[in-house]
Design a protein around this motif. Structure first.
Motif, PDB file in Angstrom:
ATOM      1  N   VAL A  63     -30.001  -1.991 -33.536  1.00  0.00           N
ATOM      2  CA  VAL A  63     -30.937  -1.354 -34.470  1.00  0.00           C
ATOM      3  C   VAL A  63     -31.094   0.117 -34.115  1.00  0.00           C
ATOM      4  N   GLY A  64     -31.197   0.429 -32.825  1.00  0.00           N
ATOM      5  CA  GLY A  64     -31.298   1.826 -32.390  1.00  0.00           C
ATOM      6  C   GLY A  64     -30.073   2.633 -32.766  1.00  0.00           C
ATOM      7  N   LEU A  65     -28.884   2.032 -32.608  1.00  0.00           N
ATOM      8  CA  LEU A  65     -27.661   2.721 -32.997  1.00  0.00           C
ATOM      9  C   LEU A  65     -27.633   2.957 -34.505  1.00  0.00           C
ATOM     10  N   GLY A  66     -28.080   1.950 -35.266  1.00  0.00           N
ATOM     11  CA  GLY A  66     -28.135   2.116 -36.713  1.00  0.00           C
ATOM     12  C   GLY A  66     -29.077   3.218 -37.137  1.00  0.00           C
ATOM     13  N   LEU A  67     -30.212   3.321 -36.474  1.00  0.00           N
ATOM     14  CA  LEU A  67     -31.172   4.383 -36.805  1.00  0.00           C
ATOM     15  C   LEU A  67     -30.615   5.765 -36.480  1.00  0.00           C
ATOM     16  N   GLN A  68     -29.728   5.849 -35.494  1.00  0.00           N
ATOM     17  CA  GLN A  68     -29.090   7.127 -35.188  1.00  0.00           C
ATOM     18  C   GLN A  68     -28.151   7.558 -36.313  1.00  0.00           C
ATOM     19  N   GLY A  69     -27.792   6.641 -37.191  1.00  0.00           N
ATOM     20  CA  GLY A  69     -26.906   6.972 -38.303  1.00  0.00           C
ATOM     21  C   GLY A  69     -27.609   7.562 -39.509  1.00  0.00           C
ATOM     22  N   ILE A  70     -28.938   7.649 -39.491  1.00  0.00           N
ATOM     23  CA  ILE A  70     -29.683   8.190 -40.639  1.00  0.00           C
ATOM     24  C   ILE A  70     -29.233   9.604 -41.001  1.00  0.00           C
ATOM     25  N   PRO A  71     -29.067  10.513 -40.038  1.00  0.00           N
ATOM     26  CA  PRO A  71     -28.646  11.866 -40.424  1.00  0.00           C
ATOM     27  C   PRO A  71     -27.264  11.904 -41.093  1.00  0.00           C
ATOM     28  N   LEU A  85     -23.014   1.105 -39.476  1.00  0.00           N
ATOM     29  CA  LEU A  85     -23.905   0.042 -39.034  1.00  0.00           C
ATOM     30  C   LEU A  85     -25.219   0.096 -39.794  1.00  0.00           C
ATOM     31  N   LEU A  86     -25.760   1.281 -40.000  1.00  0.00           N
ATOM     32  CA  LEU A  86     -26.998   1.419 -40.762  1.00  0.00           C
ATOM     33  C   LEU A  86     -26.823   0.890 -42.178  1.00  0.00           C
ATOM     34  N   MET A  87     -25.710   1.212 -42.814  1.00  0.00           N
ATOM     35  CA  MET A  87     -25.455   0.706 -44.169  1.00  0.00           C
ATOM     36  C   MET A  87     -25.335  -0.820 -44.167  1.00  0.00           C
ATOM     37  N   ALA A  88     -24.675  -1.382 -43.156  1.00  0.00           N
ATOM     38  CA  ALA A  88     -24.555  -2.837 -43.067  1.00  0.00           C
ATOM     39  C   ALA A  88     -25.919  -3.488 -42.872  1.00  0.00           C
ATOM     40  N   LEU A  89     -26.766  -2.871 -42.025  1.00  0.00           N
ATOM     41  CA  LEU A  89     -28.107  -3.408 -41.809  1.00  0.00           C
ATOM     42  C   LEU A  89     -28.969  -3.298 -43.064  1.00  0.00           C
ATOM     43  N   ALA A  90     -28.711  -2.309 -43.885  1.00  0.00           N
ATOM     44  CA  ALA A  90     -29.476  -2.151 -45.124  1.00  0.00           C
ATOM     45  C   ALA A  90     -28.988  -3.090 -46.221  1.00  0.00           C
TER      46      ALA A  90
END
Length: 98
Positions: A63-71, A85-90
């Motif tokens: 989850v932390g790695l995914g949140l780093q993908g926001i920018p 990863l962020l897109m997959a989690l969303a």
């Protein structure tokens, strides 16, 4: 409610939560088979919340790695692993609801 009853509920929840059975059915079945009094909705919800917290702790680094993908996701750059990863989690919860 005796402590052993709560321990039985938690063990049943932990073992059977990720099996393809009803998430509340095994809690009802346990009390019926063991001849125990129904624990009520509050205990059932507490067991499910405990499972949710355990899963979040287990996957916290992802989850932390995914949140780093926001920018990267905001401008549409999906070439970094964190952004993908962020897109997959969303997207994953949406596909489960369909």
């Amino acid at each position: 409610m005796p402590l052993y009853h709560l321990i039985l509920i938690d063990l049943s929840q932990g073992i059977t939560e990720f099996l393809p059975v009803s998430s509340s059915g095994h809690l009802i079945l346990l009390t019926s088979l063991a001849g125990l009094e129904d624990q009520g909705l509050v205990i059932d919800v507490a067991a499910h919340i405990g499972t949710l917290c355990a899963v979040v702790v287990y996957v916290w680094s992802d989850v932390g790695l995914g949140l780093q993908g926001i920018p990267q996701v905001l401008p549409g750059q999906l070439n970094e692993i964190a952004a993908r990863l962020l897109m997959a989690l969303a997207i994953a919860p949406v596909t489960v609801m369909l």
